[in-house]
Design a protein around this motif. Structure first.
Motif, PDB file in Angstrom:
ATOM      1  N   THR A 152      63.228  17.514  77.448  1.00 31.36           N
ATOM      2  CA  THR A 152      63.096  16.985  76.090  1.00 31.36           C
ATOM      3  C   THR A 152      62.045  17.781  75.314  1.00 31.36           C
ATOM      4  OG1 THR A 152      63.769  14.801  76.818  1.00 31.36           O
ATOM      5  CG2 THR A 152      62.509  14.901  74.774  1.00 31.36           C
ATOM      6  N   ASP A 208      70.268  15.245  73.766  1.00 31.42           N
ATOM      7  CA  ASP A 208      69.419  15.099  74.954  1.00 31.42           C
ATOM      8  C   ASP A 208      70.079  14.119  75.925  1.00 31.42           C
ATOM      9  OD1 ASP A 208      67.217  15.542  76.489  1.00 31.42           O
ATOM     10  OD2 ASP A 208      65.762  14.644  75.117  1.00 31.42           O
ATOM     11  N   ASP A 209      69.960  14.400  77.211  1.00 33.51           N
ATOM     12  CA  ASP A 209      70.494  13.524  78.258  1.00 33.51           C
ATOM     13  C   ASP A 209      71.978  13.259  78.080  1.00 33.51           C
ATOM     14  OD1 ASP A 209      68.033  13.292  79.589  1.00 33.51           O
ATOM     15  OD2 ASP A 209      67.373  11.706  78.245  1.00 33.51           O
TER      16      ASP A 209
HETATM   17 MG    MG Z   1      64.095  13.760  78.499  1.00 30.35          MG
END
Ligand code: MG
Ligand code: ADP
Length: 440
Positions: A152, A208-209
């Protein structure tokens, strides 16, 4: 400028309770203002956290209403922290505050400058830097690595770099969880066109993710189209995941193959030297000089997760502040002993059973029995729930510790107590008290 801020304060006064206004808003003053942003000064970091948490929307709306513009709001700390007696204090490294830029979704505190590069993350760093500087497009760039290793941080640094450089690329950072939530809301409100439009005009999209969308059919379908639109217009997509595409369970085949067709960069757990460098960097951000032996001590204890590394360091700094003790190897060792003591305590299922039995005034042996009277079943369910929450044991192992119950009984208990604790304040209270008796 001053009268602008006075007007904002007048407005805020109406919206925030008086005592909160006096504590949190009154001390805030304006430092500068231009066409894009205003800079506010606050007494210390707590203000930034607090305003961010409780008054951000109110503040943003007020500034927007009065200025008639979408100004970015920035904070600076009014005065340096008071001099301390301890010689460990060094000037704080300039640190951007963790505010979110509402247009891009980025958290401003993650930058390339405060990202430590080592062999573990060098490749991912080089790839993101090339994109940030506009030298390359990889479609997609897929960054994968374990939890807390800086994925991140790195992708947000990329976004922040682009924003700071003021090139005209339009970017958006979103977690795939939020992508799913926004999709659901758009479907409910029949606003799919608006949803799609938002993504279509982007130059760089960070998700993200991404593994989170696996198994969610509608989201995968929609993301597939989003991906294709951006891909076909030769714009940039950056994804992060805790796994290599092929290893993400329940990920649609067509997405998997697309994720694998660009550049894949991994982030590995940091090596000793990188851990040391990260700790030093974080120490500087706190304005504290951490002695070398302490840095090495922590780097030897925590190996696989940068977030934990940071957590231990913060804890040692907090203890040093609280007790007025200098940061030393002795202090680090003492605080680690405490951490591990608590940990051992937490992981013991028999302590949980004892705590629960004591609270409900029943016998541990009854918790493990097959008795089905309500005065036993409820405490038993609470104990199973807490065992799942506070230990790393599997459902089977927990079941075994309760006289050989099977895993579905544990799941049932877990769900039931979860629900009850929302509906019933006595249960919530019981859980809190038992936890505090376990010194959590
Ligand atoms: Mg993360
Ligand atoms: P992930 O997204 O991989 O789970 P994060 O990016 O949230 O991990 O990182 C966890 C914490 O560790 C963050 O506070 C981040 O700033 C810090 N961190 C991770 N890697 C580094 C690094 N190489 N240099 C500095 N800080 C780092």
């Amino acid at each position: 400028m001053k009268s602008f801020w006075d007007k904002c304060k007048e407005e805020l006064k109406k919206q925030v309770s008086r005592s909160h206004y006096e504590i949190w808003i009154e001390p805030v003053s304006i430092v500068s203002m231009d066409d894009d942003s205003i800079v506010l000064s606050v007494p210390n970091n707590y203000y930034i956290d607090r305003i961010n948490k409780d008054y951000w929307d109110t503040l943003k709306d007020t500034v927007k209403n009065i200025s008639k513009k979408d100004l970015q709001i920035k904070f600076i700390i009014k005065s340096a922290p008071p001099e301390s007696e301890t010689p460990n204090i060094i000037p704080k490294k300039e640190k951007r505050q963790g505010l979110r830029n509402t247009n891009t979704g980025l958290n401003l505190k993650h930058t390339f400058d405060n990202f430590v590069v080592g062999p573990c993350n060098q490749f991912a760093h080089a790839a993101t830097k090339a994109i940030a500087e506009g030298h390359a497009t990889y479609n997609p760039l897929f960054i994968y690595g374990g939890v807390g290793l800086g994925k991140t941080h790195l992708i947000q640094a990329t976004g922040n770099f682009i924003v700071d450089k003021n090139d005209n690329r339009k970017i958006l950072y979103i977690t795939s969880e939020n992508f799913v939530n926004e999709l659901i809301t758009s479907l409910q409100h029949k606003e799919m066109n608006k949803f799609r439009e938002r993504y279509r005009k982007l130059d760089v999209l960070f998700v993200d993710d991404i593994h989170f969308i696996a198994g969610k059919e509608r989201s995968q379908e929609e993301f597939f189209h989003t991906f294709n639109t951006i891909f076909e217009s030769h714009k940039q997509i950056i994804l992060s995941s805790d796994k290599y595409p092929r290893e993400i369970p329940k990920l649609e085949e067509r997405l998997r193959s697309r994720f694998e067709c660009g550049l894949i960069a991994d982030i590995q757990p940091p090596e000793f030297e990188t851990r040391v460098a990260i700790l030093k960097q974080k120490g500087e951000e706190h304005g504290v000089n951490i002695p070398q032996d302490v840095v090495e001590f922590i780097a030897n204890k925590v190996k696989s997760n940068v977030r934990e590394l940071e957590g231990y360091l913060s804890r040692i700094i907090a203890i040093s502040n609280l007790k007025g003790r200098e940061i030393s190897l002795q202090l680090a060792e003492d605080s680690f002993k405490n951490i591990f003591k608590t940990r051992e305590k937490v992981t013991s299922i028999s302590d949980i059973q004892k705590g629960v039995a004591e609270y409900f005034n029943v016998k541990v042996i009854d918790l493990k029995s097959k008795k089905r009277e309500r005065n036993i079943t409820l405490p038993r369910q609470v104990a199973m729930y807490l065992s799942k929450e506070l230990t790393n044991l599997s459902l089977e192992e927990i079941g075994k510790s309760f006289g050989g119950k099977d895993h579905s009984t544990v799941i049932h208990s877990q769900k039931k107590i979860e629900r009850l604790s929302k509906e019933n304040s006595e249960i919530l209270m019981a859980i809190r008290q038992i936890k505090s008796s376990l010194e959590l």
